[in-house]
Design a protein around this motif. Structure first.
Motif, PDB file in Angstrom:
ATOM      1  N   ASN A 124      23.163  23.832  56.941  1.00  0.00           N
ATOM      2  CA  ASN A 124      22.781  25.228  56.755  1.00  0.00           C
ATOM      3  C   ASN A 124      22.250  25.423  55.338  1.00  0.00           C
ATOM      4  O   ASN A 124      22.579  24.668  54.410  1.00  0.00           O
ATOM      5  CB  ASN A 124      23.973  26.139  57.006  1.00  0.00           C
ATOM      6  CG  ASN A 124      24.561  25.957  58.395  1.00  0.00           C
ATOM      7  OD1 ASN A 124      23.850  25.611  59.336  1.00  0.00           O
ATOM      8  ND2 ASN A 124      25.859  26.167  58.527  1.00  0.00           N
ATOM      9  N   HIS A 125      21.452  26.475  55.173  1.00  0.00           N
ATOM     10  CA  HIS A 125      20.899  26.764  53.847  1.00  0.00           C
ATOM     11  C   HIS A 125      20.710  28.268  53.727  1.00  0.00           C
ATOM     12  O   HIS A 125      20.016  28.880  54.552  1.00  0.00           O
ATOM     13  CB  HIS A 125      19.571  26.040  53.657  1.00  0.00           C
ATOM     14  CG  HIS A 125      18.990  26.208  52.276  1.00  0.00           C
ATOM     15  ND1 HIS A 125      19.613  25.723  51.140  1.00  0.00           N
ATOM     16  CD2 HIS A 125      17.856  26.811  51.855  1.00  0.00           C
ATOM     17  CE1 HIS A 125      18.875  26.019  50.093  1.00  0.00           C
ATOM     18  NE2 HIS A 125      17.815  26.677  50.484  1.00  0.00           N
ATOM     19  N   GLY A 126      21.348  28.869  52.719  1.00  0.00           N
ATOM     20  CA  GLY A 126      21.294  30.324  52.593  1.00  0.00           C
ATOM     21  C   GLY A 126      21.980  30.964  53.784  1.00  0.00           C
ATOM     22  O   GLY A 126      23.092  30.595  54.162  1.00  0.00           O
ATOM     23  N   ARG A 152      18.758  25.078  58.600  1.00  0.00           N
ATOM     24  CA  ARG A 152      17.422  25.245  58.037  1.00  0.00           C
ATOM     25  C   ARG A 152      16.876  23.929  57.455  1.00  0.00           C
ATOM     26  O   ARG A 152      15.668  23.698  57.453  1.00  0.00           O
ATOM     27  CB  ARG A 152      17.451  26.346  56.972  1.00  0.00           C
ATOM     28  CG  ARG A 152      16.120  26.648  56.308  1.00  0.00           C
ATOM     29  CD  ARG A 152      14.995  26.891  57.299  1.00  0.00           C
ATOM     30  NE  ARG A 152      15.234  27.907  58.274  1.00  0.00           N
ATOM     31  CZ  ARG A 152      14.893  29.194  58.128  1.00  0.00           C
ATOM     32  NH1 ARG A 152      14.340  29.607  57.019  1.00  0.00           N
ATOM     33  NH2 ARG A 152      15.131  30.041  59.101  1.00  0.00           N
ATOM     34  N   LEU A 153      17.750  23.061  56.955  1.00  0.00           N
ATOM     35  CA  LEU A 153      17.332  21.758  56.446  1.00  0.00           C
ATOM     36  C   LEU A 153      17.808  20.692  57.420  1.00  0.00           C
ATOM     37  O   LEU A 153      18.991  20.628  57.753  1.00  0.00           O
ATOM     38  CB  LEU A 153      17.934  21.493  55.062  1.00  0.00           C
ATOM     39  CG  LEU A 153      17.682  22.555  53.986  1.00  0.00           C
ATOM     40  CD1 LEU A 153      18.377  22.171  52.695  1.00  0.00           C
ATOM     41  CD2 LEU A 153      16.189  22.753  53.757  1.00  0.00           C
ATOM     42  N   GLY A 154      16.894  19.850  57.889  1.00  0.00           N
ATOM     43  CA  GLY A 154      17.320  18.859  58.863  1.00  0.00           C
ATOM     44  C   GLY A 154      16.236  17.845  59.173  1.00  0.00           C
ATOM     45  O   GLY A 154      15.116  17.923  58.673  1.00  0.00           O
ATOM     46  N   THR A 155      16.601  16.893  60.005  1.00  0.00           N
ATOM     47  CA  THR A 155      15.691  15.828  60.410  1.00  0.00           C
ATOM     48  C   THR A 155      15.906  15.516  61.884  1.00  0.00           C
ATOM     49  O   THR A 155      16.885  15.952  62.493  1.00  0.00           O
ATOM     50  CB  THR A 155      15.960  14.539  59.597  1.00  0.00           C
ATOM     51  OG1 THR A 155      17.316  14.114  59.827  1.00  0.00           O
ATOM     52  CG2 THR A 155      15.750  14.761  58.113  1.00  0.00           C
ATOM     53  N   TYR A 156      14.972  14.742  62.446  1.00  0.00           N
ATOM     54  CA  TYR A 156      15.175  14.118  63.740  1.00  0.00           C
ATOM     55  C   TYR A 156      15.506  12.654  63.456  1.00  0.00           C
ATOM     56  O   TYR A 156      14.663  11.908  62.949  1.00  0.00           O
ATOM     57  CB  TYR A 156      13.915  14.195  64.606  1.00  0.00           C
ATOM     58  CG  TYR A 156      13.453  15.597  64.913  1.00  0.00           C
ATOM     59  CD1 TYR A 156      14.054  16.348  65.920  1.00  0.00           C
ATOM     60  CD2 TYR A 156      12.396  16.171  64.212  1.00  0.00           C
ATOM     61  CE1 TYR A 156      13.621  17.625  66.206  1.00  0.00           C
ATOM     62  CE2 TYR A 156      11.958  17.444  64.495  1.00  0.00           C
ATOM     63  CZ  TYR A 156      12.577  18.172  65.493  1.00  0.00           C
ATOM     64  OH  TYR A 156      12.149  19.440  65.778  1.00  0.00           O
ATOM     65  N   TYR A 157      16.724  12.248  63.745  1.00  0.00           N
ATOM     66  CA  TYR A 157      17.119  10.884  63.417  1.00  0.00           C
ATOM     67  C   TYR A 157      18.157  10.421  64.432  1.00  0.00           C
ATOM     68  O   TYR A 157      19.296  10.891  64.436  1.00  0.00           O
ATOM     69  CB  TYR A 157      17.677  10.810  61.994  1.00  0.00           C
ATOM     70  CG  TYR A 157      17.813   9.404  61.485  1.00  0.00           C
ATOM     71  CD1 TYR A 157      16.710   8.575  61.357  1.00  0.00           C
ATOM     72  CD2 TYR A 157      19.061   8.897  61.129  1.00  0.00           C
ATOM     73  CE1 TYR A 157      16.833   7.280  60.893  1.00  0.00           C
ATOM     74  CE2 TYR A 157      19.197   7.599  60.662  1.00  0.00           C
ATOM     75  CZ  TYR A 157      18.076   6.794  60.540  1.00  0.00           C
ATOM     76  OH  TYR A 157      18.197   5.513  60.089  1.00  0.00           O
TER      77      TYR A 157
END
Length: 413
Positions: free
Chosen positions: A178-180, A185-190
């Motif tokens: 999470n962000h704010g 909101r911050l992430g990747t596909y991994y």
């Protein structure tokens, strides 16, 4: 110039001789594909030293020593830490440990950085040594996010221990923090190398967290699997959601159908190139509620309140008959999930929808049930519709005896 004199050599605009090779072009296109494949296993007795499944996932054969980083949430460490360590020792796996809080407040960038620092401290080898994430969705997301960042990607294994993790957070390829005031909101596909699901972990899961996972199972039933919906009605009306912790044929079918349905939706669209996703059901309005509710709601509880709004929207559009509307809301209520919350004002619903439009590339793409077990996407929801849906849910929730303040219903242990 005399006729016998040599003519000047023609030049290119850059002054090079015309008979020299031409310079390369100034535009290139690079194309490559990376195949992605990972396994999802339901396996009981995962921590039994006689069971080689986890050891093999760690790259161990019991003969040659190897190492791994165990990222575990604090509650799971308390409950299972000694068993995990004994199992790994039996298979000659030297384990280094990073313990994280398992609640939503820990799902932040700082936690992911701490995991990468643990990788550095142990000197994790880039390809042959694994990160093993054991816990609920928060730890799985944080550890996966860290694994995707460290040296631009190191292998990791997921061992989800909650119901939500076993049928949702632990089996896809998305990671994030999470962000704010924004969820994930911050992430990747991994992708993990493997996800190992042992239903025996559910025996020690708090009843509220079992209900939390039920929300995502109900989601899959509403958008994809009417048979699963009817099975859930029977389970909830009979032994209740907690019966999923006891095993048995019904519990196994519920969990396996939910996983199969989820993977069936995820596999053709792992990187979300197609933004009309049925598994986004219940995830249009819930991110705003989940991060604003005080006291906090669990992920599935916020999803349930979102789904209730979507049930009302579908009903008012003639997509869901009155009987199926009542069945859907009653199933969520009887399972112990909230149907409404005072934070869900019409203005917040509208704000959440605007944020979803940005996430979905300029269109609403809101999935609504087109009858139980099917889905239709809409792009023209209005502020008035949202207000009417909210009022409808509040009325039905009151009729069912749900708390007006959005409190989570007590669930039997």
């Amino acid at each position: 110039m005399s006729p016998s004199a040599s003519a000047p050599t023609p030049t290119t605009p850059f002054g090079a001789s015309a008979d020299l090779p031409k310079p390369p072009g100034l535009t290139w296109r690079v194309q490559s594909r990376e195949p992605v494949g990972y396994d999802v296993h339901i396996v009981r007795g995962l921590l039994d030293p006689a069971n080689p499944t986890l050891a093999r996932a760690c790259g161990a054969d019991g003969q040659n020593p190897t190492r791994c980083l165990v990222v575990v949430d604090d509650k799971v460490r308390t409950l299972y830490g000694e068993r995990v360590r004994a199992y790994l020792d039996a298979w000659r796996v030297e384990s280094f440990w990073k313990v994280l809080p398992g609640d939503e407040a820990a799902k932040e960038l700082t936690s992911a950085v701490e995991v990468t620092e643990a990788m550095t401290a142990m000197g994790l080898l880039r390809r042959t040594e694994k990160v093993v994430a054991i816990g609920g969705g928060v730890v799985l997301d944080v550890a996966g996010f860290a694994a995707s960042l460290y040296r631009r990607g190191v292998p990791y294994v997921r061992v989800p221990t909650t119901l939500l993790g076993q049928i949702d957070a632990g089996i896809g390829v998305k990671t994030g923090v999470n962000h704010g005031t924004h969820k994930n909101r911050l992430g990747t596909y991994y992708a993990p190398e493997t996800a190992l699901i042992d239903p025996e972990f559910l025996a020690t899961v708090d009843p509220r967290h079992i209900v939390n996972g039920m929300a995502e199972i109900i989601k899959m039933a509403l958008v994809k699997d009417r048979t699963l919906f009817e099975l859930l009605e029977a389970v909830v009306a009979g032994a209740g959601p907690q019966s999923l912790t006891a095993g048995g044929a019904a519990a196994t079918e519920v969990i396996s159908r939910a996983i199969a349905g989820m993977l069936d939706e995820l596999e053709p669209n792992l990187w979300e190139q197609v933004l009309e996703r049925s598994v986004d059901y219940g995830h249009t309005f819930s991110p705003s509620l989940e991060l604003r509710a005080d006291p906090p709601l669990l992920h599935g509880e916020a999803v349930a309140a979102d789904m209730a709004i979507c049930v009302a929207l579908a009903h008012h559009r003639g997509l869901l008959c009155a009987d199926d509307t009542d069945r859907a809301l009653r199933l969520m209520h009887d399972a112990g999930l909230p149907l409404s919350h005072p934070v869900f004002t019409t203005d917040l619903l509208a704000e959440s929808l605007r944020d979803a439009v940005k996430h979905r590339d300029g269109l609403q793409r809101v999935p609504l049930t087109d009858g139980i077990g099917r889905v239709r996407f809409v792009n023209d929801l209005t502020h008035e519709e949202l207000g009417r849906a909210r009022e409808f849910v509040a009325q039905r929730a009151a009729a069912l005896g749900a708390p007006e303040d959005g409190r989570v219903l007590a669930v039997a242990s």
